[in-house]
Design a protein around this motif. Structure first.
Motif, PDB file in Angstrom:
ATOM      1  N   LEU A   1      10.652  -8.253   8.283  1.00 28.38           N
ATOM      2  CA  LEU A   1       9.895  -7.664   7.091  1.00 28.38           C
ATOM      3  C   LEU A   1       9.946  -8.607   5.911  1.00 28.38           C
ATOM      4  O   LEU A   1      11.112  -8.943   4.910  1.00 28.38           O
ATOM      5  N   ARG A   2       9.116  -9.609   5.567  1.00 22.86           N
ATOM      6  CA  ARG A   2       9.039 -10.719   4.768  1.00 22.86           C
ATOM      7  C   ARG A   2       8.426 -10.418   3.397  1.00 22.86           C
ATOM      8  O   ARG A   2       7.151  -9.911   3.419  1.00 22.86           O
ATOM      9  N   GLY A   3       8.711 -10.655   2.198  1.00 20.99           N
ATOM     10  CA  GLY A   3       7.883 -10.488   1.012  1.00 20.99           C
ATOM     11  C   GLY A   3       8.747 -10.470  -0.278  1.00 20.99           C
ATOM     12  O   GLY A   3       8.181 -10.961  -1.387  1.00 20.99           O
ATOM     13  N   HIS A   4      10.018 -10.077  -0.121  1.00 19.76           N
ATOM     14  CA  HIS A   4      10.624 -10.243  -1.216  1.00 19.76           C
ATOM     15  C   HIS A   4      11.219 -11.585  -1.591  1.00 19.76           C
ATOM     16  O   HIS A   4      11.421 -12.526  -0.747  1.00 19.76           O
ATOM     17  N   SER A   5      11.497 -11.772  -2.998  1.00 20.59           N
ATOM     18  CA  SER A   5      11.837 -13.126  -3.357  1.00 20.59           C
ATOM     19  C   SER A   5      13.229 -13.320  -3.857  1.00 20.59           C
ATOM     20  O   SER A   5      13.891 -14.380  -4.198  1.00 20.59           O
TER      21      SER A   5
ATOM     22  N   ASP B   1      19.081 -13.422   2.814  1.00 19.51           N
ATOM     23  CA  ASP B   1      18.308 -14.211   3.151  1.00 19.51           C
ATOM     24  C   ASP B   1      16.747 -13.854   2.746  1.00 19.51           C
ATOM     25  O   ASP B   1      15.632 -14.398   2.946  1.00 19.51           O
ATOM     26  N   GLN B   2      16.725 -12.595   1.809  1.00 17.50           N
ATOM     27  CA  GLN B   2      15.511 -12.269   1.322  1.00 17.50           C
ATOM     28  C   GLN B   2      14.504 -11.320   2.210  1.00 17.50           C
ATOM     29  O   GLN B   2      13.562 -11.213   1.967  1.00 17.50           O
ATOM     30  N   THR B   3      15.179 -11.279   3.432  1.00 17.19           N
ATOM     31  CA  THR B   3      14.514 -10.482   4.381  1.00 17.19           C
ATOM     32  C   THR B   3      15.039  -9.182   4.816  1.00 17.19           C
ATOM     33  O   THR B   3      16.198  -8.960   4.753  1.00 17.19           O
ATOM     34  N   ALA B   4      14.222  -8.250   5.289  1.00 16.66           N
ATOM     35  CA  ALA B   4      14.966  -6.901   6.064  1.00 16.66           C
ATOM     36  C   ALA B   4      14.370  -7.225   7.565  1.00 16.66           C
ATOM     37  O   ALA B   4      13.333  -7.953   7.882  1.00 16.66           O
ATOM     38  N   ARG B   5      15.180  -6.518   8.640  1.00 18.10           N
ATOM     39  CA  ARG B   5      14.672  -6.690   9.778  1.00 18.10           C
ATOM     40  C   ARG B   5      14.801  -5.297  10.323  1.00 18.10           C
ATOM     41  O   ARG B   5      15.744  -4.466  10.224  1.00 18.10           O
TER      42      ARG B   5
END
Length: 313
Positions: free
Chosen positions: A61-65, A40-44
């Motif tokens: 952690l949001r920022g990857h596309s 889903d393009q995030t890490a947690r």
């Protein structure tokens, strides 16, 4: 000392948060936080109480596309984490704030990432079989090498003077570090080698292969001492527990195998549904985090992971 409670009496707990499947799990050096990377393009990052019943708090952690394929923590810093993504970037995050502090744009889709044990370098492998070494302080590449064959998981030994590459040829390439000079080619398996784990005591490393076997190697002798043949499908993920006495391995089989490293015998099997992507033992306790291609009844990705090792669920 291992815990006194037999593994068969322990339970798993489920953690939900991601919108798509979880690719990768990793514990920080103190064993208090678990990170999950997802399609889903995030890490947690999850705060895990080893003996508590507290609902796990998580930070996104949001920022990857693109998909977060693998992640790893700074071995010397309990709040710094690196993520590798299909968007060609590697990012460094502060797990307290959830902010990205550094970013490196590399040449291909990144699928494997690992930290040098002293925390100074990060190695990244991409889909084009290129290895990049990043200097963590400057967050810039200091070494790049393209291979003419398939490169899978990568790892340093505990002292950081040897570097291992698993390959699609069934070999493990052993390089001296930091020169990355070839030292040995180990004919490890009859099919591609997918994953590698280093025993925390530094005595062994283990390799999981498409031939469905896990091989255990003595690092000082570079000899295979044992194979584990509990799985029937390509071995996708392996992990040693914190004492180095247990090894977990998983694939497309309906269970995760936990075997005794010294005898080769299975001590427990955790039932699981779907293909497993990641098994990771906690560095301080006998807690095993695991994630796979779980589907719900629709059948869409579940985006869950589980942790085995609690006295009650």
């Amino acid at each position: 000392m291992e815990e006194k409670i037999p593994l068969k009496n322990l339970r798993s707990r489920e953690y939900r948060g991601h919108k798509k499947k979880v690719n990768s799990l990793a514990w920080n050096c103190t064993g208090t936080k678990l990170a999950s990377g997802s399609l889903d393009q995030t890490a947690r990052v999850w705060h895990i109480q080893p003996h508590g019943h507290v609902k796990a708090k998580d930070i996104e952690l949001r920022g990857h596309s693109d998909s977060v394929d693998q992640l790893c923590w700074d071995p010397k810093h309990a709040d710094l984490i690196a993520t590798a993504s299909g968007d060609k970037t590697v990012r460094l995050w502060d797990a307290r704030s959830g902010k990205c502090s550094q970013q490196a744009e590399l040449s291909g889709e990144n699928i494997n990432i690992t930290y040098k044990p002293d925390g100074t370098h990060i190695a990244v492998g991409n889909r084009d079989d290129e290895l990049t070494i990043l200097d963590v302080r400057k967050f810039k590449p200091i070494h790049r090498r393209k291979f003419t064959y398939e490169i899978n998981e990568i790892a340093w030994n505990v002292t950081g003077d040897m570097f291992f590459l698993t390959t699609g040829n069934g070999t493990v390439e052993v390089l001296a570090y930091p020169l990355l000079r070839p030292v040995d080619t180990l004919m490890a398996h009859t099919a591609g080698c997918y994953c590698i784990a280093i025993d925390p005591t530094g005595r062994y490393f283990a390799v999981g292969s498409a031939d469905s076997l896990v091989s255990l190697w003595d690092i000082s002798e570079m000899l295979c001492v044992r194979t584990f043949s509990k799985l029937e499908w390509p071995v996708r993920t392996i992990s040693f527990n914190y004492t180095g006495n247990y090894i977990a391995s998983a694939s497309e089989d309906p269970f995760i195998d936990i075997s005794n490293v010294h005898t080769g015998r299975t001590v427990h099997q955790i039932p699981c549904g779907g293909i497993m992507n990641s098994v990771e033992w906690n560095p301080k306790y006998n807690l095993l985090a695991y994630a796979g291609d779980d589907k719900n009844k629709y059948p869409a990705d579940e985006g869950v992971f589980r942790i085995f090792g609690f006295e009650n669920s």
